[in-house]
Motif scaffolding. Structure first.
Motif, PDB file in Angstrom:
ATOM      1  N   ASN A 253      46.908  49.591  46.660  1.00  0.00           N
ATOM      2  CA  ASN A 253      45.507  49.223  46.839  1.00  0.00           C
ATOM      3  C   ASN A 253      44.670  49.514  45.594  1.00  0.00           C
ATOM      4  O   ASN A 253      43.454  49.720  45.666  1.00  0.00           O
ATOM      5  CB  ASN A 253      44.898  49.945  48.049  1.00  0.00           C
TER       6      ASN A 253
ATOM      7  N   PHE B 143      35.600  46.030  37.209  1.00  0.00           N
ATOM      8  CA  PHE B 143      35.125  45.450  38.461  1.00  0.00           C
ATOM      9  C   PHE B 143      34.745  46.474  39.529  1.00  0.00           C
ATOM     10  O   PHE B 143      34.245  46.090  40.582  1.00  0.00           O
ATOM     11  CB  PHE B 143      36.186  44.501  39.023  1.00  0.00           C
ATOM     12  N   GLN B 144      34.987  47.750  39.252  1.00  0.00           N
ATOM     13  CA  GLN B 144      34.539  48.782  40.185  1.00  0.00           C
ATOM     14  C   GLN B 144      33.463  49.661  39.548  1.00  0.00           C
ATOM     15  O   GLN B 144      32.461  49.986  40.197  1.00  0.00           O
ATOM     16  CB  GLN B 144      35.724  49.631  40.644  1.00  0.00           C
ATOM     17  N   ASN B 145      33.678  50.029  38.293  1.00  0.00           N
ATOM     18  CA  ASN B 145      32.667  50.808  37.568  1.00  0.00           C
ATOM     19  C   ASN B 145      31.718  49.927  36.754  1.00  0.00           C
ATOM     20  O   ASN B 145      30.747  50.441  36.194  1.00  0.00           O
ATOM     21  CB  ASN B 145      33.350  51.813  36.628  1.00  0.00           C
TER      22      ASN B 145
ATOM     23  N   TYR C 100      41.091  47.243  35.331  1.00  0.00           N
ATOM     24  CA  TYR C 100      40.427  46.580  36.461  1.00  0.00           C
ATOM     25  C   TYR C 100      39.371  47.484  37.088  1.00  0.00           C
ATOM     26  O   TYR C 100      38.267  47.025  37.417  1.00  0.00           O
ATOM     27  CB  TYR C 100      41.477  46.199  37.504  1.00  0.00           C
ATOM     28  N   GLN C 101      39.689  48.743  37.262  1.00  0.00           N
ATOM     29  CA  GLN C 101      38.727  49.666  37.852  1.00  0.00           C
ATOM     30  C   GLN C 101      37.459  49.782  37.010  1.00  0.00           C
ATOM     31  O   GLN C 101      36.339  49.777  37.535  1.00  0.00           O
ATOM     32  CB  GLN C 101      39.364  51.041  38.041  1.00  0.00           C
ATOM     33  N   ASN C 102      37.624  49.867  35.700  1.00  0.00           N
ATOM     34  CA  ASN C 102      36.459  49.989  34.833  1.00  0.00           C
ATOM     35  C   ASN C 102      35.633  48.715  34.806  1.00  0.00           C
ATOM     36  O   ASN C 102      34.395  48.778  34.751  1.00  0.00           O
ATOM     37  CB  ASN C 102      36.901  50.347  33.404  1.00  0.00           C
TER      38      ASN C 102
ATOM     39  N   SER D 204      44.478  52.092  43.770  1.00  0.00           N
ATOM     40  CA  SER D 204      43.886  53.429  43.723  1.00  0.00           C
ATOM     41  C   SER D 204      44.528  54.333  42.675  1.00  0.00           C
ATOM     42  O   SER D 204      43.944  55.337  42.261  1.00  0.00           O
ATOM     43  CB  SER D 204      44.001  54.096  45.093  1.00  0.00           C
TER      44      SER D 204
ATOM     45  N   TYR E 181      48.699  46.903  42.408  1.00  0.00           N
ATOM     46  CA  TYR E 181      47.459  46.777  43.185  1.00  0.00           C
ATOM     47  C   TYR E 181      47.770  46.540  44.660  1.00  0.00           C
ATOM     48  O   TYR E 181      47.105  47.098  45.539  1.00  0.00           O
ATOM     49  CB  TYR E 181      46.614  45.632  42.630  1.00  0.00           C
TER      50      TYR E 181
END
Length: 312
Positions: free
Chosen positions: A252, A273-275, A269-271, A254, A248
Motif C-alpha cells: 500500500n 503526491f502525498q507530501n 511518489y510519497q514526496n 507505506s 505499492y
C-alpha cells in the motif's frame, strides 16, 4: 545528397526532390503530426518541466513557486530516508536481476526441448507476465499471508515454519524478489529465441569432441545468447531502479514493515503526491536518471566487449 548535406543545406535538398516525393513528404508530416504532438505533450514537456521544478520549491498546494537553486539536490545528500530507499532498491535489484536471468535461462532450456505438449508448457510459463501487476499483487498478498498463505502451507509440509514475509522486515524484500521472478515470462521468451539461434552443428561437433553438457552450454550456448543476456541485464537494472507498482500494491505504498520496502520509487511518489513536494521529488527523479545512466554505462564498459554478435 547525404543526410549531412541535407541537414546543412535543407533548401537545396528539398529542391532536388521530385514533386511527387515532396507531396508525399508533406502528407506524411500531416499524418504524423498527432503523434509528434502527443510525444511532445506527454514526454518532452514533463521532462523539461521536471528539470525546472527540481530547482524550485514547487508544490501542489498553490503556494508561490520560488527558485531555490541546488537546495533540493543538496537536501538529498542529507536525507537518511532517501539513502535508505536507495539501499532497499539496490538490494532488490541485485538479487532479482541475476536470479531472474538465471531462472529465465533455465526455463528457456527446458522449454527448448523437443517434448510432447511443448506449446502448452510455453503458454503456461508465459501467462504470469501478461497478467496485470495489480491483479497479480492482490493474489500474492494471499500467497504471502503468514497464517493461511499458500507458500507457508507448502513449507509446513516439509516441517518448515514459514516466515512472516511482507510482515517481517527481514523477509519483506526477499518476498518482493520472489514476486519479481514469478513474472519473467517475457524474459524467458527472449532467452528461448536466443537458444533457437544457436547453431546445432556446433553443438554436435562439441559433442563429438567429447564435451559434456556443461562445456557445451558454457562454450557454445552462452556466447551465442550473450546479446540476449546483455539485454536482460541492462533492462533489468533500468527496471530495478524504477521498481514501484508491485511494492505499492503489496504494501500500500507505506514502506512497511519498518521501512524495509521503502524503495526509491515509492519514496519519490510519497514526496510528490502525498507530501506535495514536487520540486524535491523532481530532483529525486533526475538523480535516479543519472544513477541509471552511470550504471548502464558501466555495464556496457564491463561486459560490452564480451558480447558475441554472430559474424563480428
Amino acid at each position: 545528397m547525404s543526410a549531412a548535406q541535407a541537414f546543412l543545406n535543407p533548401r537545396r535538398w528539398w529542391r532536388s526532390k521530385t514533386p511527387m516525393y515532396r507531396r508525399n513528404y508533406k502528407w506524411g508530416l500531416v499524418f504524423a503530426t498527432p503523434a509528434f504532438i502527443g510525444l511532445a505533450w506527454f514526454f518532452a514537456y514533463p521532462a523539461i518541466a521536471s528539470i525546472v521544478y527540481s530547482f524550485s520549491n514547487r508544490t501542489m498546494t498553490g503556494a508561490k513557486t520560488q527558485w531555490v537553486g541546488g537546495t533540493n539536490y543538496s537536501g538529498l545528500f542529507k536525507d537518511s530516508e532517501w539513502w535508505s530507499s536507495l539501499g532497499n532498491t539496490f538490494y532488490i535489484m541485485v538479487l532479482a536481476v541475476p536470479i531472474g536471468i538465471v531462472v529465465a535461462v533455465i526455463l528457456a532450456l527446458l522449454l527448448n526441448l523437443k517434448v510432447r505438449g511443448q506449446s502448452f508448457y510455453r503458454t503456461i510459463f508465459f501467462l504470469p507476465s501478461i497478467l496485470p501487476v495489480v491483479a497479480s499483487g492482490v493474489v500474492w498478498l494471499y500467497v504471502f499471508n503468514p497464517q493461511y498463505g499458500v507458500l507457508n502451507n507448502v513449507l509446513s509440509w516439509f516441517g518448515i515454519n514459514g516466515p512472516g514475509w511482507l510482515q517481517d522486515p527481514n523477509w519483506a524484500k526477499p518476498a518482493l524478489v520472489i514476486f519479481s521472478v514469478w513474472g519473467l515470462g517475457n524474459l524467458m521468451v527472449i532467452m528461448l529465441a536466443g537458444l533457437q539461434e544457436v547453431p546445432q552443428d556446433l553443438q554436435e561437433q562439441a559433442m563429438v569432441d567429447g564435451a559434456n553438457w556443461w562445456h557445451r552450454f558454457w562454450h557454445v550456448t552462452v556466447p551465442f545468447i550473450s546479446p540476449h543476456l546483455m539485454f536482460a541485464l541492462i533492462t533489468g537494472v533500468i527496471a530495478g531502479f524504477q521498481y514501484f507498482t508491485p511494492v505499492y500494491v503489496l504494501t500500500n505504498g507505506s514502506g512497511d514493515p519498518a521501512g524495509a520496502t521503502m524503495v526509491s520509487g515509492v519514496y519519490l511518489y510519497q514526496n510528490a503526491f502525498q507530501n506535495f513536494k514536487v520540486g524535491y521529488a523532481s530532483a529525486m527523479a533526475w538523480v535516479l536518471f543519472i544513477i541509471i545512466a552511470v550504471c548502464t554505462a558501466l555495464l556496457f564498459k564491463l561486459f560490452g566487449k564480451r558480447v558475441y554478435y554472430g559474424g563480428e
